[in-house]
Design a protein around this motif. Structure first.
Motif, mmCIF file in Angstrom:
data_model
loop_
_atom_site.group_PDB
_atom_site.id
_atom_site.type_symbol
_atom_site.label_atom_id
_atom_site.label_comp_id
_atom_site.label_asym_id
_atom_site.label_seq_id
_atom_site.Cartn_x
_atom_site.Cartn_y
_atom_site.Cartn_z
ATOM 1 N N VAL A 129 0.537 -1.212 0.345
ATOM 2 C CA VAL A 129 0.083 -0.403 -0.189
ATOM 3 C C VAL A 129 1.219 1.219 -0.109
ATOM 4 C CG1 VAL A 129 -1.738 1.022 1.010
ATOM 5 C CG2 VAL A 129 -2.001 -1.279 1.034
ATOM 6 N N ALA A 130 0.608 2.492 -1.348
ATOM 7 C CA ALA A 130 1.270 3.417 -0.792
ATOM 8 C C ALA A 130 0.410 4.388 0.208
ATOM 9 C CB ALA A 130 1.474 4.212 -2.731
ATOM 10 N N ASP A 131 0.511 4.889 0.884
ATOM 11 C CA ASP A 131 -0.588 5.267 1.831
ATOM 12 C C ASP A 131 0.354 6.760 2.019
ATOM 13 O OD1 ASP A 131 -0.800 6.967 4.569
ATOM 14 O OD2 ASP A 131 -1.972 5.362 4.584
ATOM 15 N N ALA A 132 -0.486 8.479 1.160
ATOM 16 C CA ALA A 132 0.330 9.287 1.394
ATOM 17 C C ALA A 132 1.158 9.358 2.220
ATOM 18 C CB ALA A 132 -1.050 10.069 0.891
ATOM 19 N N TYR A 133 0.723 9.439 3.532
ATOM 20 C CA TYR A 133 1.401 10.079 4.732
ATOM 21 C C TYR A 133 2.270 9.313 5.062
ATOM 22 C CZ TYR A 133 -2.441 13.645 3.736
ATOM 23 O OH TYR A 133 -2.934 14.357 2.759
ATOM 24 N N LEU A 134 2.397 7.729 5.355
ATOM 25 C CA LEU A 134 2.361 7.184 6.043
ATOM 26 C C LEU A 134 4.110 6.727 5.195
ATOM 27 C CD1 LEU A 134 -0.031 5.002 8.461
ATOM 28 C CD2 LEU A 134 1.017 7.963 8.362
ATOM 29 N N GLY A 135 4.061 5.629 4.339
ATOM 30 C CA GLY A 135 5.083 5.405 3.585
ATOM 31 C C GLY A 135 4.316 4.595 3.292
ATOM 32 N N LEU A 136 5.249 3.517 2.706
ATOM 33 C CA LEU A 136 4.580 1.854 1.883
ATOM 34 C C LEU A 136 4.978 0.684 2.982
ATOM 35 C CD1 LEU A 136 4.928 0.752 -0.662
ATOM 36 C CD2 LEU A 136 8.050 0.003 -0.203
ATOM 37 N N LEU A 137 3.618 0.314 3.091
ATOM 38 C CA LEU A 137 3.590 0.172 4.035
ATOM 39 C C LEU A 137 2.902 -1.633 3.488
ATOM 40 C CD1 LEU A 137 0.005 2.032 5.550
ATOM 41 C CD2 LEU A 137 2.608 1.982 6.001
ATOM 42 N N ARG A 138 2.846 -2.526 4.189
ATOM 43 C CA ARG A 138 2.702 -3.609 3.272
ATOM 44 C C ARG A 138 2.042 -4.776 4.736
ATOM 45 N NH1 ARG A 138 8.235 -6.866 2.512
ATOM 46 N NH2 ARG A 138 9.279 -7.005 4.928
ATOM 47 N N VAL A 139 0.666 -5.573 4.031
ATOM 48 C CA VAL A 139 -0.303 -6.007 4.288
ATOM 49 C C VAL A 139 0.477 -6.966 4.839
ATOM 50 C CG1 VAL A 139 -2.505 -6.370 5.602
ATOM 51 C CG2 VAL A 139 -1.685 -4.595 4.559
ATOM 52 N N PRO A 140 0.010 -7.701 5.833
ATOM 53 C CA PRO A 140 0.324 -10.138 5.834
ATOM 54 C C PRO A 140 -0.871 -10.545 4.307
ATOM 55 C CG PRO A 140 -0.110 -9.092 7.814
ATOM 56 C CD PRO A 140 0.441 -7.379 7.843
ATOM 57 N N ALA A 141 -0.300 -11.752 4.607
ATOM 58 C CA ALA A 141 -1.126 -12.284 3.617
ATOM 59 C C ALA A 141 -2.632 -12.416 4.736
ATOM 60 C CB ALA A 141 -0.599 -13.847 3.515
ATOM 61 N N ARG A 142 -3.138 -12.604 5.758
ATOM 62 C CA ARG A 142 -4.508 -13.202 6.209
ATOM 63 C C ARG A 142 -4.726 -11.348 6.721
ATOM 64 N NH1 ARG A 142 -3.829 -17.933 10.094
ATOM 65 N NH2 ARG A 142 -3.165 -20.147 7.528
ATOM 66 N N GLY A 143 -3.802 -10.192 6.224
ATOM 67 C CA GLY A 143 -4.375 -8.719 6.895
ATOM 68 C C GLY A 143 -4.257 -8.726 8.226
ATOM 69 N N GLY A 144 -5.006 -7.401 9.175
ATOM 70 C CA GLY A 144 -4.385 -7.256 9.690
ATOM 71 C C GLY A 144 -3.344 -6.138 10.184
ATOM 72 N N LEU A 145 -2.315 -5.776 10.899
ATOM 73 C CA LEU A 145 -1.941 -4.272 11.162
ATOM 74 C C LEU A 145 -1.019 -4.412 9.586
ATOM 75 C CD1 LEU A 145 -1.186 -1.985 12.913
ATOM 76 C CD2 LEU A 145 0.612 -3.437 13.823
ATOM 77 N N ALA A 146 -0.365 -3.310 9.397
ATOM 78 C CA ALA A 146 0.287 -3.177 7.936
ATOM 79 C C ALA A 146 1.515 -2.494 8.420
ATOM 80 C CB ALA A 146 -0.721 -1.634 7.384
ATOM 81 N N GLU A 147 2.764 -2.701 8.274
ATOM 82 C CA GLU A 147 3.753 -2.527 8.185
ATOM 83 C C GLU A 147 4.715 -1.428 7.309
ATOM 84 O OE1 GLU A 147 6.975 -4.563 8.912
ATOM 85 O OE2 GLU A 147 6.361 -6.071 7.239
ATOM 86 N N VAL A 148 5.605 -0.582 8.083
ATOM 87 C CA VAL A 148 5.710 0.355 7.511
ATOM 88 C C VAL A 148 7.281 0.033 7.031
ATOM 89 C CG1 VAL A 148 7.081 2.818 7.161
ATOM 90 C CG2 VAL A 148 5.033 2.361 8.170
ATOM 91 N N VAL A 149 7.194 -0.584 5.414
ATOM 92 C CA VAL A 149 9.033 -0.957 4.932
ATOM 93 C C VAL A 149 9.390 0.223 4.884
ATOM 94 C CG1 VAL A 149 7.589 -3.184 4.570
ATOM 95 C CG2 VAL A 149 7.591 -1.626 2.586
#
Length: 348
Positions: A129-149
């Motif tokens: 996910v490209a978040d306009a304010y938080l950066g490049l995010l990655r969500v695990p395969a089952r969803g849940g908390l997105a981490e900033v990579v």
């Protein structure tokens, strides 16, 4: 700047933005078929008070669409009975009280994040996910908390992440930082003031690092990986064109105009036939006079020709068109719903 002054400035700048478009649209010779998207359009309403399904993605099993919305979360469409369900959220939804899922407030997007472009890496099941304010995010395969990579590249923090696509062969993520000067909340300034500080970026999944492929770009927005994997097609909003940027092979580092468009392009998605669907934030209908349906998207052939256009009133502004399963899936940053336009009747 006071909110009233900012609003007046944005209205004035919006007018300035539209003036060159009228000239462009009036001069362009339309030689492609234009179809209305409203007949047969199925609307998928978002839960209140969220809005703005800007980009759409489907997982490796065909589930979805998934879309980021105005409160910073990613939702998944689970069909007409269940509607939209929560698939992912960022750290703000745990650490900032106003961003809690039980809140029904309309919070400034800079507080809770604003997911724009998104795409699955089908092999791993991860969603980027490209978040306009938080950066490049990655969500695990089952969803849940997105981490900033990643939150910066080349020593410069991300400022306005926007479009995103994944090379399914390598797992590399291509994305755009539309401006290093203005944030998404001031996107009109990027166009009106001719800002050329945008960047095309690549996240190397194996090395876990971000490379700046090109800098000094004019409003790079949506991005799509080309069929050969050696180039990406980038929507340059202020230039009303798609550019082809070569990222691998003997031409790496080169770029060229791919097609000039009858409006301001937003996201770009491959159409499965070697071409692309391009959403237009404002299209040729602007110059057609009162009552005319706006052109909201065009299909571009592999040779760089506009071959089809969509117009409609349900979506005055479209952010993305994705073709899948004999249907066009439509997202808009301005509406509280997404849409499905069935291209053909299913066989019985």
């Amino acid at each position: 700047m006071a909110s009233g002054a900012r609003s007046s400035l944005h209205s004035f700048l919006a007018l300035l933005v539209l003036l060159p478009l009228v000239v462009l649209s009036a001069a362009a010779a339309v030689s492609y078929e234009t179809k209305s998207m409203d007949p047969g359009l199925v609307v998928m309403a978002l839960p209140e008070p969220v809005s703005g399904p800007e980009s759409l993605a489907f997982d490796g099993r065909g589930g979805g669409p998934y879309s980021g919305v105005s409160d910073g979360r990613v939702l998944r469409w689970d069909g007409g009975l269940r509607g939209w369900t929560v698939y992912a959220y960022n750290s703000k939804h745990k650490s900032v009280a106003l961003c809690g899922p039980d809140k029904k407030l309309v919070v400034p997007e800079s507080v809770c994040g604003r997911p724009l472009g998104l795409q699955f890496h089908r092999r791993s099941g991860e969603l980027y996910v490209a978040d306009a304010y938080l950066g490049l995010l990655r969500v695990p395969a089952r969803g849940g908390l997105a981490e900033v990579v990643a939150a910066e590249a080349g020593g410069e923090p991300f400022n306005f992440l926007n479009g995103l696509d994944v090379d399914q062969r390598t797992g590399d993520v291509y994305f755009t930082d539309s401006s290093t000067t203005y944030q998404r909340s001031d996107y009109l300034l990027v166009v009106a003031l001719g800002d050329e500080t945008g960047r095309l970026l690549r996240y190397n999944r194996r090395a876990r690092r971000v490379e700046v492929l090109r800098a000094g770009l004019s409003y790079p927005n949506g991005v799509a990986v080309g069929g050969d994997g050696e180039h990406v097609v980038v929507a340059h909003t202020a230039l009303c064109e798609l550019r082809r940027h070569w990222v691998r092979g003997p031409r790496a580092g080169a770029s060229e105009t791919f097609v000039e468009l009858p409006g301001y392009p937003d996201n770009v998605r491959a159409d499965g036939r070697g071409g692309y669907w391009v959403a237009l934030s404002k299209g040729a209908g602007v110059a057609a006079g009162a009552g005319a349906a706006p052109t909201v998207a065009v299909r571009v052939s592999p040779e760089g020709n506009v071959t089809e256009a969509l117009e409609g009133f349900s979506f005055v502004s479209v952010s993305e068109v994705a073709e899948r399963g004999g249907a066009l899936w439509v997202g808009s940053v301005d509406t509280p719903y997404a849409g499905e336009l069935r291209r053909r009747r299913p066989s019985v």
